[in-house]
Design a protein around this motif. Sequence first.
Motif, PDB file in Angstrom:
ATOM      1  N   VAL A  93       0.842  -1.201   0.000  1.00 24.67           N
ATOM      2  CA  VAL A  93       0.000   0.000   0.000  1.00 24.67           C
ATOM      3  C   VAL A  93       0.876   1.250   0.000  1.00 24.67           C
ATOM      4  O   VAL A  93       0.638   2.209  -0.748  1.00 24.67           O
ATOM      5  CB  VAL A  93      -0.957   0.008   1.205  1.00 24.67           C
ATOM      6  CG1 VAL A  93      -1.664   1.369   1.328  1.00 24.67           C
ATOM      7  CG2 VAL A  93      -1.984  -1.103   1.069  1.00 24.67           C
ATOM      8  N   LEU A  94       1.912   1.239   0.833  1.00 24.88           N
ATOM      9  CA  LEU A  94       2.836   2.379   0.869  1.00 24.88           C
ATOM     10  C   LEU A  94       3.538   2.539  -0.467  1.00 24.88           C
ATOM     11  O   LEU A  94       3.665   3.654  -0.992  1.00 24.88           O
ATOM     12  CB  LEU A  94       3.851   2.176   2.001  1.00 24.88           C
ATOM     13  CG  LEU A  94       4.948   3.234   2.165  1.00 24.88           C
ATOM     14  CD1 LEU A  94       4.364   4.633   2.286  1.00 24.88           C
ATOM     15  CD2 LEU A  94       5.812   2.910   3.380  1.00 24.88           C
ATOM     16  N   LEU A  95       3.976   1.432  -1.041  1.00 24.78           N
ATOM     17  CA  LEU A  95       4.673   1.460  -2.327  1.00 24.78           C
ATOM     18  C   LEU A  95       3.797   2.090  -3.413  1.00 24.78           C
ATOM     19  O   LEU A  95       4.274   2.871  -4.245  1.00 24.78           O
ATOM     20  CB  LEU A  95       5.043   0.028  -2.709  1.00 24.78           C
ATOM     21  CG  LEU A  95       6.025  -0.185  -3.848  1.00 24.78           C
ATOM     22  CD1 LEU A  95       7.438   0.129  -3.411  1.00 24.78           C
ATOM     23  CD2 LEU A  95       5.960  -1.644  -4.323  1.00 24.78           C
ATOM     24  N   ARG A  96       2.515   1.784  -3.385  1.00 28.14           N
ATOM     25  CA  ARG A  96       1.616   2.191  -4.474  1.00 28.14           C
ATOM     26  C   ARG A  96       0.937   3.537  -4.246  1.00 28.14           C
ATOM     27  O   ARG A  96       0.287   4.061  -5.157  1.00 28.14           O
ATOM     28  CB  ARG A  96       0.568   1.097  -4.704  1.00 28.14           C
ATOM     29  CG  ARG A  96       1.207  -0.212  -5.137  1.00 28.14           C
ATOM     30  CD  ARG A  96       0.218  -1.335  -5.295  1.00 28.14           C
ATOM     31  NE  ARG A  96       0.909  -2.600  -5.565  1.00 28.14           N
ATOM     32  CZ  ARG A  96       0.293  -3.732  -5.879  1.00 28.14           C
ATOM     33  NH1 ARG A  96      -1.018  -3.774  -5.951  1.00 28.14           N
ATOM     34  NH2 ARG A  96       0.988  -4.827  -6.098  1.00 28.14           N
ATOM     35  N   SER A 109       9.886   0.517   4.841  1.00 31.29           N
ATOM     36  CA  SER A 109       9.729  -0.709   5.627  1.00 31.29           C
ATOM     37  C   SER A 109       8.368  -0.689   6.302  1.00 31.29           C
ATOM     38  O   SER A 109       7.732   0.365   6.439  1.00 31.29           O
ATOM     39  CB  SER A 109      10.835  -0.850   6.677  1.00 31.29           C
ATOM     40  OG  SER A 109      10.684   0.123   7.689  1.00 31.29           O
ATOM     41  N   ALA A 110       7.923  -1.875   6.723  1.00 32.53           N
ATOM     42  CA  ALA A 110       6.629  -1.994   7.394  1.00 32.53           C
ATOM     43  C   ALA A 110       6.692  -3.178   8.347  1.00 32.53           C
ATOM     44  O   ALA A 110       7.353  -4.188   8.071  1.00 32.53           O
ATOM     45  CB  ALA A 110       5.508  -2.197   6.364  1.00 32.53           C
ATOM     46  N   GLY A 111       6.001  -3.063   9.488  1.00 32.85           N
ATOM     47  CA  GLY A 111       6.025  -4.151  10.452  1.00 32.85           C
ATOM     48  C   GLY A 111       4.901  -4.048  11.466  1.00 32.85           C
ATOM     49  O   GLY A 111       4.282  -2.993  11.630  1.00 32.85           O
ATOM     50  N   VAL A 112       4.666  -5.161  12.165  1.00 30.16           N
ATOM     51  CA  VAL A 112       3.653  -5.221  13.210  1.00 30.16           C
ATOM     52  C   VAL A 112       4.344  -5.533  14.534  1.00 30.16           C
ATOM     53  O   VAL A 112       5.281  -6.333  14.602  1.00 30.16           O
ATOM     54  CB  VAL A 112       2.570  -6.278  12.894  1.00 30.16           C
ATOM     55  CG1 VAL A 112       3.154  -7.673  12.747  1.00 30.16           C
ATOM     56  CG2 VAL A 112       1.463  -6.249  13.946  1.00 30.16           C
ATOM     57  N   ALA A 164      -2.270  -4.122  19.138  1.00 26.78           N
ATOM     58  CA  ALA A 164      -0.995  -4.160  18.404  1.00 26.78           C
ATOM     59  C   ALA A 164      -0.662  -2.750  17.957  1.00 26.78           C
ATOM     60  O   ALA A 164      -1.470  -1.806  18.111  1.00 26.78           O
ATOM     61  CB  ALA A 164      -1.087  -5.091  17.199  1.00 26.78           C
ATOM     62  N   LEU A 165       0.529  -2.603  17.409  1.00 26.51           N
ATOM     63  CA  LEU A 165       0.936  -1.348  16.774  1.00 26.51           C
ATOM     64  C   LEU A 165       1.536  -1.661  15.414  1.00 26.51           C
ATOM     65  O   LEU A 165       2.242  -2.671  15.258  1.00 26.51           O
ATOM     66  CB  LEU A 165       1.964  -0.608  17.626  1.00 26.51           C
ATOM     67  CG  LEU A 165       1.513  -0.196  19.023  1.00 26.51           C
ATOM     68  CD1 LEU A 165       2.274  -1.039  20.060  1.00 26.51           C
ATOM     69  CD2 LEU A 165       1.750   1.277  19.282  1.00 26.51           C
ATOM     70  N   PHE A 166       1.243  -0.804  14.455  1.00 27.07           N
ATOM     71  CA  PHE A 166       1.867  -0.923  13.136  1.00 27.07           C
ATOM     72  C   PHE A 166       2.810   0.253  12.926  1.00 27.07           C
ATOM     73  O   PHE A 166       2.503   1.396  13.309  1.00 27.07           O
ATOM     74  CB  PHE A 166       0.810  -0.967  12.030  1.00 27.07           C
ATOM     75  CG  PHE A 166       0.113  -2.292  11.947  1.00 27.07           C
ATOM     76  CD1 PHE A 166       0.668  -3.333  11.222  1.00 27.07           C
ATOM     77  CD2 PHE A 166      -1.081  -2.510  12.622  1.00 27.07           C
ATOM     78  CE1 PHE A 166       0.050  -4.571  11.158  1.00 27.07           C
ATOM     79  CE2 PHE A 166      -1.712  -3.740  12.571  1.00 27.07           C
ATOM     80  CZ  PHE A 166      -1.153  -4.775  11.834  1.00 27.07           C
ATOM     81  N   CYS A 167       3.949  -0.051  12.340  1.00 30.01           N
ATOM     82  CA  CYS A 167       4.956   0.977  12.081  1.00 30.01           C
ATOM     83  C   CYS A 167       5.372   0.904  10.628  1.00 30.01           C
ATOM     84  O   CYS A 167       5.529  -0.192  10.066  1.00 30.01           O
ATOM     85  CB  CYS A 167       6.166   0.769  12.997  1.00 30.01           C
ATOM     86  SG  CYS A 167       7.445   2.032  12.834  1.00 30.01           S
ATOM     87  N   ALA A 168       5.551   2.056  10.008  1.00 27.53           N
ATOM     88  CA  ALA A 168       6.041   2.131   8.634  1.00 27.53           C
ATOM     89  C   ALA A 168       7.027   3.280   8.529  1.00 27.53           C
ATOM     90  O   ALA A 168       6.898   4.289   9.236  1.00 27.53           O
ATOM     91  CB  ALA A 168       4.882   2.327   7.648  1.00 27.53           C
ATOM     92  N   ALA A 215      -1.750   5.934   5.747  1.00 24.84           N
ATOM     93  CA  ALA A 215      -2.747   5.101   5.067  1.00 24.84           C
ATOM     94  C   ALA A 215      -2.366   3.626   5.094  1.00 24.84           C
ATOM     95  O   ALA A 215      -3.219   2.750   5.296  1.00 24.84           O
ATOM     96  CB  ALA A 215      -2.909   5.576   3.623  1.00 24.84           C
ATOM     97  N   CYS A 216      -1.084   3.319   4.894  1.00 17.85           N
ATOM     98  CA  CYS A 216      -0.690   1.907   4.870  1.00 17.85           C
ATOM     99  C   CYS A 216      -0.875   1.272   6.248  1.00 17.85           C
ATOM    100  O   CYS A 216      -1.247   0.097   6.354  1.00 17.85           O
ATOM    101  CB  CYS A 216       0.737   1.743   4.352  1.00 17.85           C
ATOM    102  SG  CYS A 216       2.065   2.103   5.521  1.00 17.85           S
TER     103      CYS A 216
END
Length: 554
Positions: A27-30, A44-47, A120-124, A188-189
């Motif tokens: 999603v971030l890429l696009r 980068s992206a992670g949970v 949880a937390l999401f990080c990008a 957004a991602c």
Amino acid sequence: MNSNAKQIKYQLMWQRLAAIVEEQAQVLLRTAFSAIVRECSDLSAGVFDTHGQMLAQAVTGAPGHVNTMAESVQHFLSKYPLDEMQPGDVFITNDPWKGTGHLNDFVVVTPCFLHGRPVALFCATSHVMDIGGLGFGPDGTDIHMEGLFIPLLKLFSSGTVNETFMDMLRANTRQPLETVGDTYALAACNDVACERLQEMMSEFELYSLEDLSSYILESSRAAMLDAVRQLPEGSSTYCMTIDGYDQPIDLVATLTVSRDGIMLDYAGTSPISSHGINVPICYATAYSVFGLACAVASEIPNNSGSLSVFTVSAPKGCVLNALPPAPVSTRHVIGQMLPDVVFGCLRQIIPERVPAEGASCVWLLNLRGETQDASRGRYGFTLGFTSNGGTGARSGIDGLSATAFPTNLNGTPVEIAETQAPLIFWRKELREGSGGAGRTRGGLGQVIEVQSTCDKTFEILASFDRIKHPPRGRDGGGNGAAGFIGLSSGRLLAGKGGQEIPAGERLMIHTPGGGGIGDPKRRLPAHVAIDLADGLLTEEQARNLYGSEPVALA
């Protein structure tokens, strides 16, 4: 549920987490505005669980982002306790010492809620090409010269954007549209990832990730420890000299293997530079542990559990542990050398698993200038053009040509670059004979020529290395070809610092080749013949490097 069924269920959920963060990265890429993110995957992206421990990372993305991100979430939780977060909150920073090591990377964290509780937390993270200051180059002499410094703060509060921050951001970048657009893409991602996690937890009837988190972290740590315990215990030391800014820099490491893990200490490394090539310890750690994981057990998933087996230290005030307000803009130039230093230590323990030295740091052409057209009038441009050199030879196979390692950024397509800036790329091709000769040879670098399409000068903010100190071969293998930067007129340019390219001149870039392994005389004649047929060598180079007349392919 019996233990086998429970383990299968945990494995399925673990794979779902991996799929979720990969979608997060895509999603971030696009949706990103900047070509360096869209085309080169500088992200980068992670949970993370509610304690800030990384459970899964996307395959898409750079190791320097992924492994610094593993620490970044802890910093956010220290300032913003989880029990004070609300649905719709989003947090941001580009603090080099709490993020990815320099101001040009934004780190965005979003808490994920289920039934009103944070689960949880999401990080990008992603690179932004311009954050003000002197620009993305090594010329600054403190962090304040390098651009807008964003402390840990809220980007959104309960779904409402922080307009004051956005106004500050627009006012402090030469590319407001791209920078603001990339910021929204990061948020957004994370939102998409939160939706997917909520769907997964509902499907598996989960109310918490605590048990799954324990399974992931404990099994990953145990697997990595088991791999480390297959290695002989003891210590080894390696030193690698690189160009530096105005004087050479020694990167010195001592690696110690024990039953409890691997310790890496950079005592003896050169002190900080007066210019922006210094490395915060978070970034030095990120690429060090990446090198260790690649060599020791590359098949084990990368998360806080597997990373906990490795410990990295460096003396405060050395170039690998620069403290505020040191300039750190191009920390990648030195930081991305560290896997080669790690491999140099491991070569004394597991030589068959590690390559010779390679180009290592990405050759990022940071180009800047002005132009005008009928619709926009006069405007400035900033282009980050990613190019790569060759990797070092491996024990049983040649190095990779024009390939990013240890970062995994894609090369910028010429067609994309020429739509982003008034530039024309006359050449972008492999550099004949640049791979170090050996029983297995190093990968080849590239030759790149670029010129302005209008009657104006443009500027390169150079941050290149391996020009004075090329990648070294090993066990009798030859060094890779040194890098080069100059003009078509024959004038040499410095490997680091802002420099103008006069109108009508072509900028000439030669990226380094990787080092070879073993006596070149032991290279199979058929392999030399294949290199000749593929245009990777000239007949003269074949004779000079391998000591025999070329053999024709049957």
